[in-house]
Design an enzyme around this catalytic site. Sequence first.
Site, PDB file in Angstrom:
ATOM      1  N   ASN A   1     -10.669  -9.259   2.059  1.00  0.00           N
ATOM      2  CA  ASN A   1      -9.314  -9.805   2.125  1.00  0.00           C
ATOM      3  C   ASN A   1      -8.552  -9.224   3.315  1.00  0.00           C
ATOM      4  OD1 ASN A   1      -8.516  -7.230   1.373  1.00  0.00           O
ATOM      5  ND2 ASN A   1      -7.536  -7.847  -0.522  1.00  0.00           N
TER       6      ASN A   1
ATOM      7  N   MET B   1      -5.723  -7.438   2.992  1.00  0.00           N
ATOM      8  CA  MET B   1      -5.117  -6.155   2.586  1.00  0.00           C
ATOM      9  C   MET B   1      -3.626  -6.207   2.303  1.00  0.00           C
ATOM     10  SD  MET B   1      -7.233  -3.705   5.247  1.00  0.00           S
ATOM     11  CE  MET B   1      -6.939  -4.837   6.609  1.00  0.00           C
TER      12      MET B   1
ATOM     13  N   HIS C   1      -6.852 -17.221  -3.184  1.00  0.00           N
ATOM     14  CA  HIS C   1      -6.297 -16.643  -4.406  1.00  0.00           C
ATOM     15  C   HIS C   1      -6.654 -17.465  -5.642  1.00  0.00           C
ATOM     16  CE1 HIS C   1      -2.820 -14.796  -1.784  1.00  0.00           C
ATOM     17  NE2 HIS C   1      -3.973 -14.162  -1.632  1.00  0.00           N
TER      18      HIS C   1
END
Length: 605
Positions: free
Chosen positions: A143, A145, A538
Amino acid sequence: MFLETATYVISYIEIKLLVPVITLFQYGLILVSSLPLGYNDYPQHATVHNGQSFDFIVVGGGTAGCVLANRLTEISDWTVLLIEAGDDPPALADSPGWSTLAGTSLPDWGHNTVDDKRTSQAHKKRNIHLTSGKMLGGSSISNYMFYVRGNPADYDGWAERGNPGWNWDNVLNYYKKMERIEDEVIQKHSGKLRGQNGYLGVGRFPWEHRTESYYEIFKENGRNILIDYNGKEQLGYAPPQFSIADGIRQSTAAAYLKPIKDRPNVYVLKNSVTRKIIFQDKKAKGVEISLPDNSVINIVANKEIILSAGAINSPKILMLSGIGPKEHLQEMNIGIVHSSANVGQNLQDHVLVPVGVTGKNNITSIIHNADALVNLNKFPIATMLGFVSLNKTQKYPDYQTTVCPLPTASVLAATLCSQMLDLEDDACIDLANNSKKTELLFALITLLHPKSRGSIRLKSKNPLDSPLILTNYFSNEKDLDDFALYIEDYVTVLNTNYYRSVNSKILDLNIKQCKGLELGSRAFWKCYILNTAWTHYHPVGTCAMGPEGDGVVDNKLRVEGVQGLRVVDASIMPTIVSGNTNAPVIMIAEKASDIIKLDHGISPI
């Protein structure tokens, strides 16, 4: 006309050369970082045999799985087996800069959505690659972060849907438990709302020299300027917080697994695929797994099995194991253990689209193109994060902006367009041409609360096959209407003094599906959103928590209809949170660990 054609041809060649060069660079990083350098940062690969038993089996060594392995083995007489389909993360994973530049070259499951022939049609493959890390630490390594807790209303909403114990005041305790805030300004500003002793280091990088003037612009545009969007209020613009501390990416592999690599009661199986859960009279007794040598064995759980395989793979494993929609399991010729219509349903994701506006022609800003290569101990691109509500009395945001001020002649514009967003060449050429002439304010605008719901379904009963992922973006038309309003609200930044003074304009990426529509009109934005829609990576909700009959798991994350089985990952979210999902998943795993301890008569540590 000749000059325009020549410019297009040159830009086309540049794009075609840039992408393979960057891809080669990324794979080179991965290759070098994978060389054996004598490091021994993670638990060794466990040796197991058919029929061996452990107290707890955790399926999936990703974001949640590493947290569970740590917290459950705090009880010294509990044995925990963590099963991960990937390997140790590459050495560069600890570097925030290098791991970000490595991008999609990091070990990944290779999941792609189904082309619905309606959305995301301006992308090269007409579907979306849903990056999902396949290594210890999972997507907390692949990802970007950003550390966002979400909004108190998100969690109060979970509780109101019949999930007691998940309200904001309760989950706040776990956010404080997991955090180690490294920023003194935030510590002073937010006081008791933030944690300072947790495993997960959190820092921020204000980039004052690059972003200060833009905060003034957003302030003039009527936006609040915040110090801590994870503090007392979320609405406004602020320097992002990242899961980075001491120059190290705070993946859950680094933060939770490294410190316990020598703990004698944690066992880690790597490069091992969980094929299905084994039941006996509706009680989960073990798992069937294939080892690195492709042999298939069964492992027994004395107490519980915990699925932490993520919002895509957790429902897949449940269905392969006989828990899912009855008609679908019959179609796949899978024996039914428990008919659960909700497994694989309720898929939610944050949809984003890129929006760029031109700035001034500032030749000196070209020097900032080197930022990404000299800031490898932090997030390599100057960024601002915004959370905005159209209703000024509302306390939770409607949309999120991830805003990057890009210097003149930035190669990042074309890289983001062609590689990360996978847009067609014409769109990326237009973006590259504009970035040659001016600075750009490049933003990703995210719809935070979609009403549309997708689903996960099996492609086959082969455990190695990726499932069918149907996002159903904008199947609820209100999402499209709302998103257009949000973009119209964001581009009012062009009305500020600075952007009027430089005759700023919205970048027209020449999306062919929107040809003939007036740039900036409501019809244009709806067409633009529909065709450029991309994922914020997500996915959540596919094993949703809810009261009996309304979800897949209960408020203790136990799978309904069977015993000895829980799900602990992003799939349990009933509704998606107001922001990036990595921090909420870590919180979920922290809270689940205490729930499990209490259910087995152990007071949480």
